[in-house]
Write a protein that holds these residues in place. Structure first.
Motif, PDB file in Angstrom:
ATOM      1  N   HIS A  97     -16.264  12.650  -3.930  1.00 35.16           N
ATOM      2  CA  HIS A  97     -15.395  12.167  -4.988  1.00 35.16           C
ATOM      3  C   HIS A  97     -13.995  11.894  -4.463  1.00 35.16           C
ATOM      4  CE1 HIS A  97     -18.268  14.412  -7.858  1.00 35.16           C
ATOM      5  NE2 HIS A  97     -18.531  13.125  -7.871  1.00 35.16           N
ATOM      6  N   LEU A  98     -13.325  10.960  -5.110  1.00 36.68           N
ATOM      7  CA  LEU A  98     -11.961  10.600  -4.760  1.00 36.68           C
ATOM      8  C   LEU A  98     -11.123  10.755  -6.023  1.00 36.68           C
ATOM      9  CD1 LEU A  98     -10.151   9.180  -2.542  1.00 36.68           C
ATOM     10  CD2 LEU A  98     -10.669   7.042  -3.735  1.00 36.68           C
ATOM     11  N   LEU A  99     -10.047  11.526  -5.918  1.00 42.04           N
ATOM     12  CA  LEU A  99      -9.165  11.735  -7.080  1.00 42.04           C
ATOM     13  C   LEU A  99      -7.855  11.012  -6.826  1.00 42.04           C
ATOM     14  CD1 LEU A  99      -8.581  13.309  -9.773  1.00 42.04           C
ATOM     15  CD2 LEU A  99      -7.666  15.139  -8.353  1.00 42.04           C
ATOM     16  N   SER A 100      -7.375  10.278  -7.830  1.00 47.62           N
ATOM     17  CA  SER A 100      -6.125   9.534  -7.693  1.00 47.62           C
ATOM     18  C   SER A 100      -5.240   9.779  -8.902  1.00 47.62           C
ATOM     19  CB  SER A 100      -6.408   8.024  -7.600  1.00 47.62           C
ATOM     20  OG  SER A 100      -7.344   7.772  -6.585  1.00 47.62           O
ATOM     21  N   THR A 101      -3.937   9.619  -8.684  1.00 46.50           N
ATOM     22  CA  THR A 101      -3.013   9.719  -9.824  1.00 46.50           C
ATOM     23  C   THR A 101      -1.885   8.717  -9.630  1.00 46.50           C
ATOM     24  OG1 THR A 101      -1.717  11.224 -11.176  1.00 46.50           O
ATOM     25  CG2 THR A 101      -1.616  11.576  -8.809  1.00 46.50           C
TER      26      THR A 101
ATOM     27  N   VAL B 116       0.861  -1.192   0.000  1.00 47.02           N
ATOM     28  CA  VAL B 116       0.000   0.000   0.000  1.00 47.02           C
ATOM     29  C   VAL B 116       0.893   1.236   0.000  1.00 47.02           C
ATOM     30  CG1 VAL B 116      -1.888   1.210   1.162  1.00 47.02           C
ATOM     31  CG2 VAL B 116      -1.738  -1.289   1.313  1.00 47.02           C
ATOM     32  N   ASN B 117       0.620   2.140  -0.927  1.00 47.01           N
ATOM     33  CA  ASN B 117       1.460   3.325  -1.101  1.00 47.01           C
ATOM     34  C   ASN B 117       0.891   4.583  -0.474  1.00 47.01           C
ATOM     35  OD1 ASN B 117       3.517   2.264  -2.512  1.00 47.01           O
ATOM     36  ND2 ASN B 117       3.430   3.782  -4.143  1.00 47.01           N
TER      37      ASN B 117
ATOM     38  N   PHE C 143       0.489   6.995  -6.943  1.00 42.76           N
ATOM     39  CA  PHE C 143       1.239   7.962  -6.141  1.00 42.76           C
ATOM     40  C   PHE C 143       0.411   8.579  -5.022  1.00 42.76           C
ATOM     41  CE2 PHE C 143       3.882   8.686 -10.128  1.00 42.76           C
ATOM     42  CZ  PHE C 143       4.925   7.911  -9.664  1.00 42.76           C
ATOM     43  N   ALA C 144      -0.778   9.061  -5.364  1.00 44.53           N
ATOM     44  CA  ALA C 144      -1.544   9.821  -4.363  1.00 44.53           C
ATOM     45  C   ALA C 144      -3.029   9.678  -4.624  1.00 44.53           C
ATOM     46  CB  ALA C 144      -1.150  11.295  -4.419  1.00 44.53           C
ATOM     47  N   SER C 145      -3.811   9.788  -3.545  1.00 43.63           N
ATOM     48  CA  SER C 145      -5.263   9.669  -3.654  1.00 43.63           C
ATOM     49  C   SER C 145      -5.889  10.510  -2.548  1.00 43.63           C
ATOM     50  CB  SER C 145      -5.650   8.202  -3.484  1.00 43.63           C
ATOM     51  OG  SER C 145      -6.943   7.981  -3.929  1.00 43.63           O
ATOM     52  N   PHE C 146      -6.812  11.433  -2.920  1.00 47.22           N
ATOM     53  CA  PHE C 146      -7.412  12.313  -1.906  1.00 47.22           C
ATOM     54  C   PHE C 146      -8.903  12.493  -2.158  1.00 47.22           C
ATOM     55  CE2 PHE C 146      -2.972  13.845  -1.869  1.00 47.22           C
ATOM     56  CZ  PHE C 146      -2.686  13.709  -0.517  1.00 47.22           C
ATOM     57  N   PHE C 147      -9.657  12.529  -1.065  1.00 43.57           N
ATOM     58  CA  PHE C 147     -11.080  12.884  -1.138  1.00 43.57           C
ATOM     59  C   PHE C 147     -11.183  14.386  -1.369  1.00 43.57           C
ATOM     60  CE2 PHE C 147     -11.238   9.009   1.410  1.00 43.57           C
ATOM     61  CZ  PHE C 147     -12.347   8.367   0.881  1.00 43.57           C
TER      62      PHE C 147
ATOM     63  N   SER D  77      -7.447   3.550   0.007  1.00 45.29           N
ATOM     64  CA  SER D  77      -6.043   3.113  -0.036  1.00 45.29           C
ATOM     65  C   SER D  77      -5.649   2.813  -1.476  1.00 45.29           C
ATOM     66  CB  SER D  77      -5.857   1.862   0.837  1.00 45.29           C
ATOM     67  OG  SER D  77      -6.770   0.850   0.433  1.00 45.29           O
ATOM     68  N   GLY D  78      -4.403   3.180  -1.822  1.00 41.24           N
ATOM     69  CA  GLY D  78      -3.897   2.940  -3.182  1.00 41.24           C
ATOM     70  C   GLY D  78      -2.630   2.107  -3.126  1.00 41.24           C
ATOM     71  N   THR D  79      -2.494   1.167  -4.061  1.00 34.44           N
ATOM     72  CA  THR D  79      -1.372   0.211  -3.998  1.00 34.44           C
ATOM     73  C   THR D  79      -0.350   0.437  -5.118  1.00 34.44           C
ATOM     74  OG1 THR D  79      -2.360  -1.437  -5.473  1.00 34.44           O
ATOM     75  CG2 THR D  79      -3.021  -1.511  -3.148  1.00 34.44           C
TER      76      THR D  79
END
Length: 901
Positions: A803-807, A750-751, A793-797, A764-766
């Motif tokens: 909404h959840l944004l990830s990159t 988990v990153n 790399f990153a994930s934020f509400f 959680s992002g892996t």
């Protein structure tokens, strides 16, 4: 006065000739009318120049003979000159628009002869030959054989002609492609030639009607859609506007290769000017209130192949209001509205019970409803007062019975609730600004009802003062909070996951199999008669929209209404106020200042920069007063930097392994750092020493969060752990007490982790690009999906937690709706973005190259680039007011950024 609507369905208009229509030839009362003779695939039409005279339509199947006068008769000096004459003897003729009044066609039965004298006598032979050919086609018993023969005649004509290049706007235009196609308008199509150049799209009708060439400038094109026409993927619709209901041209090609090539040429031209919108991108705009309910439904209809040019796939809109009897429309009462979670057929329980019983007893293929919610007949039912010629075209020259007309809104709604076979929804016109479809301004004779009353204007509910007021209130209802909260339920039924399969059965939403996309493969049907019959049935019955969503549609985000708006606060006494005015205004001002900051985020300016570490900076935390900045680095140190003195005041190393992140506990007394040595370190700011260590993982700890006395730690050991921490008494040697509350198991490292504002949901992002959304209370996964093919790399509400944004490493930003787990937007960057902050609409991201990028998420584009670090931006901190930013980079520097309005 002539229009293609005078033709039968599936009929073509081939050519026209200036001619005289001679009645009672060689008699005392011989009359001659000048006009235009139209040769069509199933009829001969004569349009007199004199508007008082009726248009004459002679069906070819009713012709007894079609001939030119014999040569010897023509050469006989004792007969009058009949050169250029064509004699048509028929058993039936239709008279249309007599005295230029739109009315049901008059039928004249019995043998009559019509003589048409062409201005160009030399064309008589060709015209007679064409008419004989078309007459033979119309006399064939089977519809399929008729259609095949007419198609062969049409294709032969198209093959003998080509696009007239003299019609190009400029001599310097470069031709890209030319092909045969038909221009589609409601109920009729017009064959001709399509031409695409480097500047324009042209269509030249074979018959030169309604004008010699239709031209669309490619620079003006805003949207382009592939369409399914007649169940085949052959349509293409082009719009030169962003939000209009009607397109500029709709073309139907003879093979999908031509269609796809034209699409590619136009799309390639316009992709530099506009981004192609998907259902998901519109959904994000709608959820965030950037487009209205009306606009969103319009876009969904467009994406689902619904078009104003195709009455069998006309845009479908919901019945919203259920109250047509009150004198005042109350949009605050839920009972004012129709239940949007059910199809029209399921709104009346008694009727539904009967339909379900019949459905259960029915052999396969089963269906609940014998008619559809949208069909050409229903569309024209609503529009007959403004489109009477369409109704006459669809119904062979007749209007419907007066009692079955669209006479009253309340009556129509009641019939949709109670009628045994009436399940129709509405059309967009009910939520627009043109009320002419409710008024008989053309003074049409639509017949007399049983009580002797003539059919005039549509009867409106008591709460509407007139047609414009009715539309205004309908619009208000469509945009009301109740509908905004429930519209997603109707979208699920019409465009979404309840449209097909077991969910459709459970929702009582099952229509005839032929109405669904893919319900029948026309190419597999070899019998042309069966194919024509099936196609006619489908087109007249109506079609279900293309399915756009296969998972539940997210709900719209409804802004929280302020308990006190500042504009009205002076009218309310403090005793009545639910909160003290100071408190409220402070809350409002904070919210306003955040909005203002994000609206001006492009004005961020680099204030100061300092090189404080020996390796890349991995984490940033700032004390409440903003004076001290703590940073962690891959050089294994935690440093405390003073903004005031611009110096490093502390430097601590817990082990020789890299530190991955840091945070400050409430009260600004303790800093927590996570390390690649599997440990989490507690450092006392006041006493300047390591206070505690939590050995909680079996591999590197990648990220930590602190909320409500609980510590959340993510690790490469494939777990996220939730700890309850009871702080130790710092003066004595008592340590923190750690209690493991939950362990969230993953398949891989988990990153990153983030929590929503209410601290109830964790994302959680892996390292393999998967995202999991967890319910913290039960430690269970709500949603799990593979978003990226590489490291995340990153994930934020976002602030409202919807909404959840990830990159990740694949350079994409992806937005997920937390409620449904649906991926609703994806934006691609040129390079990986290592960290970011966002407010739901705008993203501030740190890139691999060291730039800060500002993104318009809804527009899917970068609006500003800020020069920053010389290596990747590894971490980012933003204050609560969102007007101050600190970034840490691979270049070992921290940079302070400020908003300068």
């Amino acid at each position: 006065r002539f229009s293609l609507l005078l033709l039968n369905l599936e009929e073509y208009y081939f050519e026209q000739h200036t001619a005289n229509h001679i009645i009672n030839k060689d008699c005392k009362d011989e009359r001659k009318f000048r006009g235009s003779l139209k040769i069509c695939s199933k009829s001969i039409i004569f349009e007199p120049d004199d508007n008082i005279q009726p248009i004459i339509k002679i069906p070819l199947r009713d012709c007894i003979s079609i001939k030119a006068p014999e040569d010897n008769e023509a050469n006989n000096p004792f007969t009058r000159n009949t050169s250029g004459g064509i004699s048509v003897v028929c058993s039936q003729v239709f008279l249309i628009k007599e005295r230029n009044v739109i009315a049901p066609y008059k039928t004249v039965r019995g043998r009559t002869e019509h003589l048409f004298q062409l201005d160009v006598a030399g064309k008589v032979g060709d015209v007679v030959q064409t008419l004989h050919q078309l007459y033979r086609a119309s006399c064939l018993d089977k519809m399929g054989d008729q259609a095949a023969m007419i198609t062969a005649i049409l294709q032969s004509r198209l093959a003998r002609t080509s696009f007239d290049k003299n019609r190009f706007q400029s001599i310097s235009e470069t031709l890209h492609m030319e092909c045969k196609a038909e221009m589609v308008t409601p109920l009729v199509t017009n064959p001709g030639h399509v031409c695409v150049t480097d500047a324009n799209l042209y269509f030249q009708p074979l018959n030169g009607y309604p004008k010699p060439v239709v031209q669309i400038t490619l620079q003006n094109v805003r949207r382009i859609y592939k369409r399914r026409h007649g169940l085949m993927p052959l349509g293409l619709e082009v719009f030169c506007t962003e939000n209009d209901l009607c397109s500029d041209i709709y073309l139907k090609f003879y093979n999908y290769q031509d269609r796809d090539e034209v699409y590619f040429l136009i799309a390639t031209y316009i992709e530099n000017h506009i981004a192609e919108h998907t259902a998901e991108s519109y959904m994000l705009q709608w959820q965030r209130g950037h487009i209205s309910n009306y606009q969103y439904l319009l876009h969904l209809n467009n994406l689902a192949d619904r078009s104003c040019n195709d009455l069998s796939q006309y845009p479908v809109f919901p019945w919203i209001i259920a109250d047509y009897s009150s004198s005042v429309l109350d949009l605050t009462k839920p009972e004012t509205f129709r239940d949007l979670s059910k199809p029209v057929g399921a709104l009346n329980k008694e009727r539904l019970d009967r339909l379900v019983t019949r459905y259960q007893e029915m052999p396969d293929p089963k269906f609940m409803y014998g008619s559809h919610y949208s069909s050409p007949g229903y569309v024209l039912f609503y529009l007959v007062r403004v489109a009477p010629e369409y109704m006459l075209c669809l119904q062979n020259g007749k209007f419907d019975h007066a009692d079955r007309m669209f006479n009253s809104i309340a009556e129509t709604w009641k019939n949709c609730l109670d009628g045994a076979t009436d399940f129709k929804e509405l059309i967009p016109e009910f939520y627009e600004n043109d009320s002419s479809f409710l008024v008989n301004s053309l003074k049409l004779d639509l017949g007399k009802r049983q009580g002797g009353k003539m059919v005039e204007d549509v009867e409106l509910p008591p709460w509407a003062s007139g047609p414009d007021d009715f539309l205004q209130k309908s619009q208000e209802a469509l945009e009301s909070p109740y509908v905004s909260e429930h519209l997603h339920e109707w979208i699920d039924i019409i465009f979404g996951y309840k449209q097909k399969g077991s969910e459709a059965v459970a929702a009582h939403n099952v229509f005839h199999p032929l109405t669904y996309e893919g319900g029948v493969d026309l190419n597999s049907i070899m019998d042309p008669n069966e194919k024509v019959a099936l196609l006619t049935q489908i087109l007249e019955f109506g079609q279900t929209p293309k399915q756009l969503f296969t998972t539940p549609h997210p709900q719209r985000i409804i802004p929280k209404l302020k308990s006190l708006s500042r504009t009205s606060s002076h009218n309310i006494s403090i005793a009545e106020s639910p909160v003290s005015p100071n408190e409220e205004s402070f809350e409002d001002l904070t919210e306003e200042s955040i909005t203002l900051a994000w609206n001006n985020i492009a004005k961020l300016k680099l204030d100061k920069q300092y090189k404080i570490h020996k390796e890349a900076i991995t984490g940033i935390a700032v004390t409440c007063n903003g004076s001290s900045v703590f940073t962690t680095s891959q050089d294994s140190t935690l440093k405390m930097f003073s903004k005031d003195s611009k110096t490093i005041q502390r430097s601590v190393s817990f082990s020789n392994m890299a530190l991955s992140s840091c945070l400050i506990l409430p009260g600004d007394t303790t800093v927590i750092s996570s390390s690649w040595d599997n440990h989490i370190y507690f450092y006392s700011i006041a006493f300047g020493r390591q206070q505690d260590v939590l050995m909680g993982h079996d591999d590197a700890v990648s990220k930590i969060c602190w909320r409500d006395g609980r510590l959340f730690s993510a690790s490469w050991d494939s777990t996220v752990k939730v700890w309850h921490c009871v702080p130790g008494e710092t003066l004595s040697n008592k340590k923190h007490h750690f209690e493991l509350l939950a362990e969230l198991e993953h398949d891989v490292s988990v990153n990153t982790i983030d929590l929503n504002a209410a601290n109830t949901i964790l994302a959680s992002g892996t390292k393999e690009g998967t995202i999991s959304v967890w319910d913290i209370a039960t430690a269970t996964v709500l949603h799990h999906f593979l978003l990226f093919l590489f490291l995340l790399f990153a994930s934020f509400f976002c602030t409202d937690s919807r909404h959840l944004l990830s990159t990740g490493e694949d350079c994409c930003f992806k937005v997920i709706d937390v409620q449904t787990g649906m991926l609703i937007s994806s934006v691609t960057a040129e390079e990986p973005q290592r960290c970011f902050k966002w407010d739901g609409n705008t993203i501030l991201s740190g890139s691999q190259s060291g730039e800060l990028l500002i993104w318009d998420l809804l527009g899917g584009k970068v609006t500003e680039r800020l020069k920053g670090h010389t290596g990747a931006v590894m971490s980012m901190w933003m204050n609560e007011q969102c007007n101050s930013v600190i970034t840490g980079g691979e270049d070992k520097q921290i940079m302070f950024w400020k908003l300068q309005y």
